[in-house]
Each structure stands twice: as C-alpha cells, then as structure tokens.
Design an enzyme around this catalytic site. Structure first.
Site, PDB file in Angstrom:
ATOM      1  N   CYS A   1      44.233  40.479  36.055  1.00 10.91           N
ATOM      2  CA  CYS A   1      43.616  41.195  37.146  1.00 10.91           C
ATOM      3  C   CYS A   1      42.823  40.338  38.146  1.00 10.91           C
ATOM      4  O   CYS A   1      41.790  39.775  37.819  1.00 10.91           O
ATOM      5  CB  CYS A   1      42.689  42.161  36.406  1.00 10.91           C
ATOM      6  SG  CYS A   1      41.838  43.347  37.322  1.00 10.91           S
TER       7      CYS A   1
ATOM      8  N   GLU B   1      47.265  42.016  44.858  1.00 11.67           N
ATOM      9  CA  GLU B   1      48.299  41.575  43.930  1.00 11.67           C
ATOM     10  C   GLU B   1      49.083  42.751  43.382  1.00 11.67           C
ATOM     11  O   GLU B   1      48.526  43.811  43.113  1.00 11.67           O
ATOM     12  CB  GLU B   1      47.638  40.875  42.741  1.00 11.67           C
ATOM     13  CG  GLU B   1      46.880  39.647  43.143  1.00 11.67           C
ATOM     14  CD  GLU B   1      46.039  39.104  42.009  1.00 11.67           C
ATOM     15  OE1 GLU B   1      46.245  39.521  40.853  1.00 11.67           O
ATOM     16  OE2 GLU B   1      45.172  38.283  42.290  1.00 11.67           O
TER      17      GLU B   1
ATOM     18  N   CYS C   1      32.253  44.543  36.272  1.00 14.19           N
ATOM     19  CA  CYS C   1      32.425  44.154  34.864  1.00 14.19           C
ATOM     20  C   CYS C   1      32.328  42.622  34.804  1.00 14.19           C
ATOM     21  O   CYS C   1      32.970  41.937  35.603  1.00 14.19           O
ATOM     22  CB  CYS C   1      33.773  44.625  34.334  1.00 14.19           C
ATOM     23  SG  CYS C   1      34.001  46.398  34.548  1.00 14.19           S
TER      24      CYS C   1
ATOM     25  N   CYS D   1      52.587  46.781  38.072  1.00 15.53           N
ATOM     26  CA  CYS D   1      51.134  46.932  38.061  1.00 15.53           C
ATOM     27  C   CYS D   1      50.641  46.860  39.507  1.00 15.53           C
ATOM     28  O   CYS D   1      50.865  45.868  40.196  1.00 15.53           O
ATOM     29  CB  CYS D   1      50.553  45.799  37.218  1.00 15.53           C
ATOM     30  SG  CYS D   1      48.774  45.797  37.184  1.00 15.53           S
TER      31      CYS D   1
HETATM   32  N1  SAH Z   1      39.582  49.050  37.186  1.00 16.23           N
HETATM   33  C1  SAH Z   1      40.460  49.613  36.232  1.00 16.23           C
HETATM   34  C2  SAH Z   1      41.899  49.118  36.367  1.00 16.23           C
HETATM   35  C3  SAH Z   1      42.111  47.692  36.712  1.00 16.23           C
HETATM   36  S1  SAH Z   1      41.691  46.495  35.486  1.00 16.23           S
HETATM   37  C4  SAH Z   1      39.947  49.377  34.837  1.00 16.23           C
HETATM   38  O1  SAH Z   1      39.009  48.603  34.678  1.00 16.23           O
HETATM   39  O2  SAH Z   1      40.481  49.995  33.924  1.00 16.23           O
HETATM   40  C5  SAH Z   1      43.019  46.639  34.308  1.00 16.23           C
HETATM   41  C6  SAH Z   1      42.651  46.129  32.935  1.00 16.23           C
HETATM   42  O3  SAH Z   1      42.555  44.698  32.902  1.00 16.23           O
HETATM   43  C7  SAH Z   1      41.318  46.672  32.457  1.00 16.23           C
HETATM   44  O4  SAH Z   1      41.393  47.122  31.132  1.00 16.23           O
HETATM   45  C8  SAH Z   1      40.449  45.452  32.587  1.00 16.23           C
HETATM   46  O5  SAH Z   1      39.309  45.549  31.805  1.00 16.23           O
HETATM   47  C9  SAH Z   1      41.396  44.346  32.181  1.00 16.23           C
HETATM   48  N2  SAH Z   1      40.951  42.996  32.512  1.00 16.23           N
HETATM   49  C10 SAH Z   1      40.152  42.601  33.524  1.00 16.23           C
HETATM   50  N3  SAH Z   1      39.963  41.264  33.488  1.00 16.23           N
HETATM   51  C11 SAH Z   1      40.652  40.805  32.414  1.00 16.23           C
HETATM   52  C12 SAH Z   1      40.843  39.517  31.844  1.00 16.23           C
HETATM   53  N4  SAH Z   1      40.301  38.437  32.387  1.00 16.23           N
HETATM   54  N5  SAH Z   1      41.618  39.425  30.726  1.00 16.23           N
HETATM   55  C13 SAH Z   1      42.189  40.512  30.180  1.00 16.23           C
HETATM   56  N6  SAH Z   1      42.051  41.762  30.688  1.00 16.23           N
HETATM   57  C14 SAH Z   1      41.280  41.906  31.789  1.00 16.23           C
HETATM   58 FE1  SF4 Z   2      35.883  46.408  35.926  1.00 20.54          FE
HETATM   59 FE2  SF4 Z   2      37.662  44.693  36.923  1.00 20.54          FE
HETATM   60 FE3  SF4 Z   2      38.411  47.229  36.339  1.00 20.54          FE
HETATM   61 FE4  SF4 Z   2      36.778  46.708  38.400  1.00 20.54          FE
HETATM   62  S1  SF4 Z   2      38.891  46.041  38.184  1.00 20.54           S
HETATM   63  S2  SF4 Z   2      36.504  48.304  36.880  1.00 20.54           S
HETATM   64  S3  SF4 Z   2      35.539  45.010  37.662  1.00 20.54           S
HETATM   65  S4  SF4 Z   2      37.737  45.649  34.886  1.00 20.54           S
END
Ligand code: SAH
Ligand code: SF4
Length: 372
Positions: free
Chosen positions: A355, A96, A128, A117
């Site tokens: 994400c 995406e 996570c 993005c």
């Molecule tokens: N892996 C990296 C970058 C991609 S995620 C990281 O974790 O920083 C980008 C952001 O979106 C991160 O802060 C992540 O925690 C957040 N994110 C992931 N799932 C989400 C959700 N369901 N709602 C809001 N933010 C979310």
């Molecule tokens: Fe965590 Fe999602 Fe970021 Fe991967 S993309 S590090 S699972 S928040």
C-alpha cells in the site's frame, strides 16, 4: 484539499446522469448507452474511435467531459505475480493500481485468476503508523470517475496481451479496495464508482466479487450494511486489544473494539456472509501469542475469516516482519480452535507492492530532482 478538474470525468457518469446531460444538449436518449458501450465494452481511449457517434456529438463530448482522468506513468511487473500501475491524475497526483495474479495448475499466468487492487484517495487521513499511504496525510479524495478509470486502465492493459480477455467482459475476477486511502472516508464517490462497475451498462462486475477494506469507520460500516448491493467487507484489525490496536491505529481511539466489533457483526448478520479480519504481523508489536489467542476469540465470535499478512517493510519506518516460525506459531493458535485462517505469502516485494509504497518512492524522487 478538493480538486475541481476543468472537465468532469466521463467515467463518473451513470446511465441516468449522462442521459440527462444529453437530453439538455438536445440528443436522443439512446446515445447514452452507445457512449457507455464505447467506454466499458470497447475501452475507447479517444473520441475518434467512437465511429457510430456523429462528429458534432463527439465534439460536444470532448468539450464537456474528460475521457482520460488518469494516465499511465509506470507499469512494473515484479518477478512474482503482481503487476503494478502508477497512474498520474490531472493535478499530477500519483495513485497506484495493482494486478495480482493467482497461479493455477496447468494454466499460464496470463490466464490465471486476477485480483485488482484499487485506490480511493490520494494519501490517507487515518495515520496508521506502519503504513506508507498515510505518511503525508490526505491530499484529496478520488472522484468516482478516477476510481472507475483505474479499472478501465487495467482492462486495456490486459486486453493487449491476454487471450481470455474479450470485448464486453471485465478482464479480471475480483476487485479489492485495498490500495491507497480509506474507502469509507470517500463513501459517496466510491459507492457511485462501484455502481458504475456493477451496472450492466458499465463493466457488469458482480458486487460479491468486490471487497472493501476499512480501518474501521463504524458509522460508515453500518451505512454500508444497509446498502442493497452485497459487497464483501474486510476489517483492518491489526491488534486484538485496544491497547495494541490503539498504539498503531489512531482510529481505534475514536472507535475502539467495543464499538467496532458489534458493527462488524451487524454487517455480517445483514448480509449472511463471512467478514475477513486482516491482521498484519509486525515483530514485537502485535505478533505475541496472547494477541493470537484474543484474535482467535474475536474471529470465533464473529464467525469471521482471518487473513494474516506478513508486514512489508517501509523505507524510513522502524517496523519489521516476524520470522516465518513466529508467523506459523501465531497461525497455529488460531488453527487449534478451527478458526478459518490464511497466511498470505508476500507478493510484489521487489516492486514495493505494499500500500502506497511505489507512489511514496516516486514522490521522494520527484522532490529530490524537481525538474525531472
Ligand atoms: N485503508 C484501508 C484500505 C487500504 S490499506 C484499510 O486500512 O483497510 C489495505 C491493507 O494493507 C490494510 O489492511 C492495511 O493495514 C495494509 N497495509 C498497510 N501497510 C502495510 C504494509 N506495510 N505491509 C502490509 N500490509 C500493509
Ligand atoms: Fe491506515 Fe494506510 Fe489504510 Fe489509511 S490506507 S487506513 S493509513 S492502513
């Protein structure tokens, strides 16, 4: 886990590497700049467009390189200001890329500031518990070319309907590496891609307008601090104590806060620039006021900006977004002591903008009807 395409993506080549390949093929050095001009200034989508290259050279390029390492399967405009591209790779994996428009007074949406993005991996290994991207683990890293190609796709899309977009310029204002994947887990390919985006022979896009978001790979944060290019850094904190962070982010066990926070300080000291701490608010998990107080102390110590993000619910996961009142009470604790903080408005809820969610849904649909 590693995918080797039949031909490497031309968008993964630098001026030097392409120059060397051309030299081996007996071509003059100036051709490299001409070819890169077709890719980044004119966003060529076919070899035939490259009219100032001799036919035999075009044929050699077509045999040697892939020009379209991603293809657009779905472009979805939400009711608000996000536009989401679902891209398919050569191995049929999905990624995406999101265009986020920030409305400005007196300016139409077409001319508003745009943040793109981008994704860096198919899936994610970090696990996570709240995140759609990590649900099925890591499938593979994106190549440098696949990362760069996402931005070329965006430029092409924007060029078609944006009066401001002109050849020779990127048609967006900021890049955030916050799509699918953990950017620092695919460090080499990402840095090569950013070098290409940054170079004057590439998109000429300034490093200070590029933000990398990481879940906290400490050795890679320190490595990034040593890079000359001044990329901005955002840290996915999401918990202000090891207890809370450890419950939702497995990486906290490997690099707990007492290792992560000094690394963040090293980065901001070296680059003299504020780091952003991202904090998703999840009801009953990390939205308690004692977390707010600890977050305020951490941010104050690091002189960091805090970005509070209301959690975007993911189908199949139990987590919820707190009420607006709870969000505002949390923010007030930080504001009381003058911490720089923003509360993000949810964007793109109707197109599954968080994400990894659009990909997740499409993969589930494909699994349900494999012939489609
Ligand atoms: N892996 C990296 C970058 C991609 S995620 C990281 O974790 O920083 C980008 C952001 O979106 C991160 O802060 C992540 O925690 C957040 N994110 C992931 N799932 C989400 C959700 N369901 N709602 C809001 N933010 C979310
Ligand atoms: Fe965590 Fe999602 Fe970021 Fe991967 S993309 S590090 S699972 S928040």
């Amino acid at each position: 886990m590693k995918f080797t395409p039949a031909k490497p993506s031309l968008h993964g080549e630098t001026l030097d590497s392409l120059g060397a390949r051309l030299a081996e093929a007996g071509e003059p050095a100036y051709r490299a700049r001409q070819i890169l001009g077709w890719l980044y200034k004119k966003r060529a989508a076919s070899w035939d467009e490259m009219t100032n290259l001799p036919r035999p050279l075009r044929a050699w390029l077509a045999e040697t390189f892939d020009l379209e390492s991603t293809s657009l399967v779905l472009g979805r405009q939400s009711e608000d200001v996000t536009d989401k591209l679902l891209l398919e790779l050569r191995d049929l994996s999905l990624i995406e890329t999101v265009i986020i428009r920030a409305p400005q007074e007196g300016v139409g949406l077409d001319q508003s500031r745009k943040t793109i993005c981008i994704s860096t991996q198919v899936g994610c290994a970090m696990g996570c518990v709240f995140c759609a991207s990590g649900l099925a683990g890591l499938k593979r890293d994106l190549s440098a070319g696949e990362i760069v190609h996402q931005l070329v796709q965006v430029c092409r899309r924007e060029d078609a309907h944006t009066p401001r977009a002109r050849a020779e310029l990127a048609s967006f204002d900021n890049i955030v590496v916050m799509g699918m994947g953990e950017p620092l887990h695919n460090y080499e390919n990402l840095l090569r891609a950013l070098t290409i985006l940054n170079a004057e022979w590439g998109l000429g896009f300034g490093a200070r307008r590029i933000t990398l978001s990481t879940s906290g790979l400490v050795p890679k944060i320190l490595q990034l601090a040593d890079e000359a290019a001044g990329f901005r850094l955002a840290i996915s904190l999401h918990g202000a104590t090891n207890e809370v962070r450890g419950q939702i982010m497995p990486i906290n066990k490997r690099w707990p806060l007492e290792e992560l926070l000094p690394a963040v300080r090293t980065f901001s000291d070296k680059h003299g620039r504020m780091v952003t701490l991202e904090f998703i608010l999840i009801e009953g998990v990390n939205d308690m006021l004692d977390q707010a107080a600890k977050l305020r102390d951490i941010a104050g110590d690091l002189h960091a900006h805090v970005n509070l993000i209301p959690y975007n619910t993911v189908e199949g996961l139990p987590w919820k977004c707190p009420s607006l009142t709870r969000q505002q009470n949390f923010m007030a604790v930080l504001q009381e002591r003058g911490v720089s903080v923003t509360l993000r408005r949810e964007k793109g809820r109707d197109i599954d903008a968080a994400c990894g969610q659009l990909r997740l849904k499409t993969e589930r649909d494909r699994a349900a009807s494999p012939a489609a």
